[in-house]
Design a protein around this motif. Structure first.
Motif, short mmCIF file in Angstrom:
data_model
loop_
_atom_site.label_atom_id
_atom_site.label_comp_id
_atom_site.label_asym_id
_atom_site.label_seq_id
_atom_site.Cartn_x
_atom_site.Cartn_y
_atom_site.Cartn_z
N SER A 31 -48.24 -4.41 21.07
CA SER A 31 -47.91 -4.45 22.49
C SER A 31 -48.57 -5.67 23.10
N GLY A 32 -47.95 -6.21 24.13
CA GLY A 32 -48.49 -7.42 24.73
C GLY A 32 -47.80 -8.66 24.20
N THR A 33 -47.96 -9.75 24.89
CA THR A 33 -47.39 -11.03 24.50
C THR A 33 -48.46 -11.89 23.84
N MET A 34 -48.12 -12.43 22.68
CA MET A 34 -49.03 -13.33 21.96
C MET A 34 -48.46 -14.74 22.06
N GLY A 35 -49.33 -15.72 22.03
CA GLY A 35 -48.83 -17.08 22.12
C GLY A 35 -49.80 -18.11 21.59
N TRP A 36 -49.35 -19.35 21.64
CA TRP A 36 -50.17 -20.50 21.26
C TRP A 36 -50.08 -21.57 22.35
N PHE A 37 -51.23 -22.13 22.67
CA PHE A 37 -51.33 -23.31 23.50
C PHE A 37 -52.02 -24.39 22.68
N ARG A 38 -51.95 -25.63 23.14
CA ARG A 38 -52.66 -26.71 22.49
C ARG A 38 -53.18 -27.70 23.52
N GLN A 39 -54.23 -28.41 23.11
CA GLN A 39 -54.80 -29.45 23.99
C GLN A 39 -55.13 -30.66 23.15
N ALA A 40 -54.45 -31.75 23.45
CA ALA A 40 -54.70 -33.02 22.77
C ALA A 40 -55.80 -33.77 23.51
N PRO A 41 -56.47 -34.69 22.83
CA PRO A 41 -57.55 -35.46 23.47
C PRO A 41 -57.06 -36.17 24.74
N GLY A 42 -57.78 -35.96 25.82
CA GLY A 42 -57.44 -36.64 27.06
C GLY A 42 -56.24 -36.09 27.80
N LYS A 43 -55.69 -34.97 27.32
CA LYS A 43 -54.51 -34.38 27.95
C LYS A 43 -54.78 -32.96 28.40
N GLU A 44 -53.91 -32.46 29.27
CA GLU A 44 -54.04 -31.09 29.73
C GLU A 44 -53.57 -30.13 28.64
N LEU A 50 -44.48 -18.48 22.32
CA LEU A 50 -44.91 -17.11 22.54
C LEU A 50 -44.00 -16.15 21.79
N ILE A 51 -44.53 -14.93 21.56
CA ILE A 51 -43.73 -13.87 20.96
C ILE A 51 -44.03 -12.59 21.72
N THR A 52 -42.99 -11.86 22.08
CA THR A 52 -43.17 -10.69 22.92
C THR A 52 -43.43 -9.43 22.09
N THR A 53 -43.68 -8.37 22.80
CA THR A 53 -43.88 -7.06 22.17
C THR A 53 -42.72 -6.73 21.22
N TYR A 54 -41.52 -7.09 21.62
CA TYR A 54 -40.32 -6.73 20.86
C TYR A 54 -39.91 -7.80 19.86
N GLY A 55 -40.73 -8.84 19.73
CA GLY A 55 -40.47 -9.86 18.74
C GLY A 55 -39.62 -11.02 19.19
N SER A 56 -39.25 -11.06 20.46
CA SER A 56 -38.51 -12.21 20.97
C SER A 56 -39.45 -13.40 21.07
N THR A 57 -38.92 -14.58 20.80
CA THR A 57 -39.76 -15.77 20.81
C THR A 57 -39.23 -16.80 21.80
N TYR A 58 -40.14 -17.66 22.24
CA TYR A 58 -39.79 -18.75 23.14
C TYR A 58 -40.72 -19.90 22.82
N SER A 59 -40.15 -21.12 22.69
CA SER A 59 -40.95 -22.29 22.32
C SER A 59 -40.73 -23.42 23.31
N ALA A 60 -41.74 -24.27 23.43
CA ALA A 60 -41.61 -25.46 24.25
C ALA A 60 -40.54 -26.37 23.64
N GLU A 61 -39.83 -27.11 24.48
CA GLU A 61 -38.77 -27.99 24.01
C GLU A 61 -39.28 -29.01 23.00
N SER A 62 -40.49 -29.46 23.21
CA SER A 62 -41.04 -30.53 22.36
C SER A 62 -41.30 -30.08 20.92
N VAL A 63 -41.33 -28.76 20.70
CA VAL A 63 -41.65 -28.28 19.35
C VAL A 63 -40.52 -27.46 18.74
N LYS A 64 -39.45 -27.23 19.47
CA LYS A 64 -38.35 -26.42 18.96
C LYS A 64 -37.80 -26.99 17.67
#
Length: 123
Positions: A31-44, A50-64
């Motif tokens: 239960s709950g949403t799991m995800g990944w974030f990243r931080q490169a040097p000098g960037k936000e 992310l992946i939802t409770t039911y297994g649906s996923t969503y990705s940033a355009e830059s990594v699709k």
């Protein structure tokens, strides 16, 4: 309380692959949403996937098509499969949990964060 421990980071050449793992304890990730974030040097810090409770996923355009999130509820672990890595993917990668199960890319919506794992892609 939720504890998240990432592993699997390292140094890889451009075009290579890695698989990050995030083991959760203190709460089941079914239960709950799991995800990944990243931080490169000098960037936000930025949303990756992310992946939802039911297994649906969503990705940033830059990594699709290159970075894929999945989970194993039995092992209470979420993964980030990273293929065709580019130097621009170099960053510290953080595993996150939103216990309310929201589908959100906003950093502040995630209550729990891992310590991060470094991924370095050389050209």
């Amino acid at each position: 309380q939720v504890q998240l421990v990432e592993s699997g980071g390292g140094l890889v050449q451009a075009g290579g692959s890695l698989r990050l793992s995030c083991a959760a304890s203190g709460r089941t990730i079914s239960s709950g949403t799991m995800g990944w974030f990243r931080q490169a040097p000098g960037k936000e810090r930025e949303f990756v996937a992310l992946i939802t409770t039911y297994g649906s996923t969503y990705s940033a355009e830059s990594v699709k098509g290159r970075l894929t999130i999945s989970k194993n509820n039995t092992k209470n672990t979420v993964y980030l499969r990273m293929n065709s890595l580019e130097p621009g993917d170099t960053a510290v990668y953080y595993c996150v949990v939103d216990v309310d199960g929201r589908v959100t890319t906003m950093m502040n919506d995630y209550e729990y964060w891992g310590q991060g794992t470094q991924v370095t892609v050389s050209s």
